[in-house]
Design a protein around this motif. Structure first.
Motif, mmCIF file in Angstrom:
data_model
loop_
_atom_site.group_PDB
_atom_site.id
_atom_site.type_symbol
_atom_site.label_atom_id
_atom_site.label_comp_id
_atom_site.label_asym_id
_atom_site.label_seq_id
_atom_site.Cartn_x
_atom_site.Cartn_y
_atom_site.Cartn_z
ATOM 1 N N SER A 143 47.589 30.437 49.271
ATOM 2 C CA SER A 143 47.102 29.253 49.971
ATOM 3 C C SER A 143 46.342 28.372 48.990
ATOM 4 C CB SER A 143 46.194 29.652 51.135
ATOM 5 O OG SER A 143 45.023 30.282 50.650
ATOM 6 N N GLY A 144 46.099 27.156 49.394
ATOM 7 C CA GLY A 144 45.363 26.214 48.561
ATOM 8 C C GLY A 144 45.159 24.912 49.310
ATOM 9 N N HIS A 145 44.476 23.997 48.663
ATOM 10 C CA HIS A 145 44.231 22.692 49.271
ATOM 11 C C HIS A 145 45.251 21.693 48.741
ATOM 12 C CE1 HIS A 145 40.580 23.972 51.175
ATOM 13 N NE2 HIS A 145 40.131 24.464 50.031
ATOM 14 N N PRO A 146 45.780 20.855 49.636
ATOM 15 C CA PRO A 146 46.745 19.846 49.196
ATOM 16 C C PRO A 146 46.045 18.693 48.479
ATOM 17 C CG PRO A 146 46.292 19.580 51.516
ATOM 18 C CD PRO A 146 45.527 20.798 51.063
ATOM 19 N N GLY A 147 46.829 17.752 48.035
ATOM 20 C CA GLY A 147 46.281 16.557 47.397
ATOM 21 C C GLY A 147 45.508 15.712 48.402
ATOM 22 N N ILE A 148 44.817 14.714 47.886
ATOM 23 C CA ILE A 148 43.975 13.833 48.712
ATOM 24 C C ILE A 148 44.779 13.194 49.842
ATOM 25 C CG2 ILE A 148 42.555 11.743 48.673
ATOM 26 C CD1 ILE A 148 41.128 13.693 47.052
ATOM 27 N N LYS A 149 45.999 12.752 49.562
ATOM 28 C CA LYS A 149 46.780 12.053 50.592
ATOM 29 C C LYS A 149 47.194 12.965 51.744
ATOM 30 C CE LYS A 149 51.339 12.489 48.457
ATOM 31 N NZ LYS A 149 52.352 12.744 49.439
ATOM 32 N N ASP A 150 47.196 14.293 51.517
ATOM 33 C CA ASP A 150 47.558 15.243 52.582
ATOM 34 C C ASP A 150 46.341 15.922 53.202
ATOM 35 O OD1 ASP A 150 50.334 14.825 52.425
ATOM 36 O OD2 ASP A 150 50.487 16.167 50.703
ATOM 37 N N GLY A 151 45.138 15.468 52.871
ATOM 38 C CA GLY A 151 43.942 16.005 53.514
ATOM 39 C C GLY A 151 42.912 16.587 52.566
ATOM 40 N N GLY A 152 43.272 16.815 51.327
ATOM 41 C CA GLY A 152 42.327 17.349 50.349
ATOM 42 C C GLY A 152 41.679 18.635 50.818
ATOM 43 N N THR A 153 40.343 18.714 50.712
ATOM 44 C CA THR A 153 39.637 19.932 51.113
ATOM 45 C C THR A 153 39.497 20.043 52.633
ATOM 46 O OG1 THR A 153 37.508 18.811 50.836
ATOM 47 C CG2 THR A 153 38.324 20.101 48.955
ATOM 48 N N GLY A 154 39.970 19.071 53.368
ATOM 49 C CA GLY A 154 39.951 19.118 54.838
ATOM 50 C C GLY A 154 41.215 19.738 55.403
ATOM 51 N N ALA A 155 42.067 20.248 54.536
ATOM 52 C CA ALA A 155 43.306 20.896 54.972
ATOM 53 C C ALA A 155 43.608 22.053 54.018
ATOM 54 C CB ALA A 155 44.460 19.902 54.988
ATOM 55 N N THR A 156 44.437 22.966 54.464
ATOM 56 C CA THR A 156 44.839 24.116 53.650
ATOM 57 C C THR A 156 46.325 24.346 53.855
ATOM 58 O OG1 THR A 156 42.667 25.141 53.969
ATOM 59 C CG2 THR A 156 44.437 26.574 53.219
ATOM 60 N N TRP A 157 47.063 24.482 52.750
ATOM 61 C CA TRP A 157 48.471 24.856 52.864
ATOM 62 C C TRP A 157 48.560 26.360 52.663
ATOM 63 C CZ3 TRP A 157 50.138 27.434 48.670
ATOM 64 C CH2 TRP A 157 49.614 27.116 47.424
ATOM 65 N N VAL A 158 49.540 26.968 53.311
ATOM 66 C CA VAL A 158 49.715 28.416 53.241
ATOM 67 C C VAL A 158 51.200 28.724 53.140
ATOM 68 C CG1 VAL A 158 49.231 30.626 54.366
ATOM 69 C CG2 VAL A 158 47.759 28.676 54.813
ATOM 70 N N LEU A 159 51.531 29.688 52.293
ATOM 71 C CA LEU A 159 52.905 30.179 52.211
ATOM 72 C C LEU A 159 53.056 31.361 53.163
ATOM 73 C CD1 LEU A 159 53.600 30.101 48.361
ATOM 74 C CD2 LEU A 159 54.168 28.388 50.093
ATOM 75 N N ILE A 160 54.135 31.365 53.908
ATOM 76 C CA ILE A 160 54.418 32.473 54.824
ATOM 77 C C ILE A 160 55.292 33.478 54.082
ATOM 78 C CG2 ILE A 160 55.515 33.132 56.988
ATOM 79 C CD1 ILE A 160 54.843 30.356 58.046
ATOM 80 N N LYS A 161 54.887 34.748 54.143
ATOM 81 C CA LYS A 161 55.653 35.795 53.469
ATOM 82 C C LYS A 161 56.985 35.968 54.162
ATOM 83 C CE LYS A 161 51.592 38.423 52.053
ATOM 84 N NZ LYS A 161 50.831 39.674 52.264
ATOM 85 N N LYS A 162 57.997 36.342 53.381
ATOM 86 C CA LYS A 162 59.325 36.576 53.956
ATOM 87 C C LYS A 162 59.292 37.836 54.796
ATOM 88 C CE LYS A 162 62.334 34.313 50.765
ATOM 89 N NZ LYS A 162 63.625 33.853 51.150
ATOM 90 N N ARG A 163 59.983 37.785 55.938
ATOM 91 C CA ARG A 163 60.066 38.949 56.804
ATOM 92 C C ARG A 163 61.106 39.912 56.267
ATOM 93 N NH1 ARG A 163 60.866 36.997 62.860
ATOM 94 N NH2 ARG A 163 62.530 35.843 61.905
ATOM 95 N N LYS A 164 60.838 41.193 56.439
ATOM 96 C CA LYS A 164 61.827 42.208 56.062
ATOM 97 C C LYS A 164 62.746 42.405 57.261
ATOM 98 C CE LYS A 164 58.859 44.475 52.826
ATOM 99 N NZ LYS A 164 57.568 45.117 52.855
ATOM 100 N N ASN A 165 64.059 42.473 56.986
ATOM 101 C CA ASN A 165 65.032 42.668 58.076
ATOM 102 C C ASN A 165 65.017 44.108 58.529
ATOM 103 O OD1 ASN A 165 65.822 40.019 57.993
ATOM 104 N ND2 ASN A 165 67.548 40.387 56.635
ATOM 105 N N ASN A 166 64.931 44.302 59.821
ATOM 106 C CA ASN A 166 64.993 45.664 60.386
ATOM 107 C C ASN A 166 66.428 46.051 60.698
ATOM 108 O OD1 ASN A 166 62.218 45.881 60.313
ATOM 109 N ND2 ASN A 166 61.947 45.035 62.376
ATOM 110 N N LYS A 167 67.380 45.167 60.445
ATOM 111 C CA LYS A 167 68.783 45.436 60.745
ATOM 112 C C LYS A 167 69.354 46.515 59.817
ATOM 113 C CE LYS A 167 69.656 40.821 62.378
ATOM 114 N NZ LYS A 167 70.348 39.573 62.138
ATOM 115 N N ASP A 168 68.790 46.630 58.593
ATOM 116 C CA ASP A 168 69.320 47.586 57.620
ATOM 117 C C ASP A 168 68.968 49.025 57.981
ATOM 118 O OD1 ASP A 168 70.186 45.370 56.271
ATOM 119 O OD2 ASP A 168 68.426 45.272 54.960
ATOM 120 N N LYS A 169 67.970 49.235 58.821
ATOM 121 C CA LYS A 169 67.507 50.592 59.140
ATOM 122 C C LYS A 169 68.393 51.247 60.149
ATOM 123 C CE LYS A 169 62.746 49.661 58.016
ATOM 124 N NZ LYS A 169 61.390 49.601 58.463
#
Length: 183
Positions: free
Chosen positions: A157-183
């Motif tokens: 996670s981190g803060h975006p640039g000023i035009k996207d909210g700066g320290t008033g916003a936070t971007w976050v990466l969502i982890k990839k889900r593991k497929n349960n179909k292989d089990k």
């Protein structure tokens, strides 16, 4: 004048235009021909349905990938893997928590992240504000930071640039889900 009288008048007017008299059973023969046509149409309809089912089944098992979509996804993943390029990738979705209490913001954020995970998003933007009106320390910014640390579905996670909210916003990466179909 009733319907029978109208029919009789019509028969009298137009009976001379018929060149031959209809034999008994004429309509039954015509109906049988029509019935045979309907039955053959039903057979054709069934054949078309069966062909459609076979094609759908083949498409499900032999998926032809959309090359443009794959290229765009690969490009996005390459940019995500390079730490210096993460800020260039636009967020897939955003949520604004302004004006919510700490508990309400936590619940809304949990529902938002769950929805984004289900949709397969990779980057989200959480707008929490800078805390200028909190009368002290920023309440929501700290809560968002705690939520990100607590939730195992979220990664960098981190803060975006000023035009996207700066320290008033936070971007976050969502982890990839593991497929349960292989089990």
């Amino acid at each position: 004048m009733n319907f029978g009288d109208i029919l009789d008048d019509w028969e009298k007017k137009y009976s001379h235009s018929r060149s031959k008299k209809l034999e008994p059973g004429h309509y039954e023969k015509k109906y049988k021909k029509r019935k045979r046509t309907v039955e053959s149409t039903c057979d054709i309809t069934q054949i078309v349905k069966k062909s459609h089912e076979i094609l759908e089944d083949w498409l499900l098992h032999n998926v032809v990938p959309d090359k443009d979509m794959l290229l765009a996804e690969h490009d996005k993943q390459c940019r995500l893997s390079d730490a210096r390029q993460i800020h260039l990738v636009p967020a897939d979705a955003s949520v604004d928590l302004h004006g919510l209490s700490r508990d309400a913001a936590w619940r809304r954020l949990d529902m938002f992240v769950s929805d984004c995970v289900c949709r397969g998003y990779t980057k989200i933007l959480i707008i929490h504000g800078k805390g200028n009106h909190s009368g002290g320390d920023p309440v929501l910014a700290d809560m968002v930071r705690s939520f990100i640390e607590y939730d195992s579905r979220l990664g960098k996670s981190g803060h975006p640039g000023i035009k996207d909210g700066g320290t008033g916003a936070t971007w976050v990466l969502i982890k990839k889900r593991k497929n349960n179909k292989d089990k």
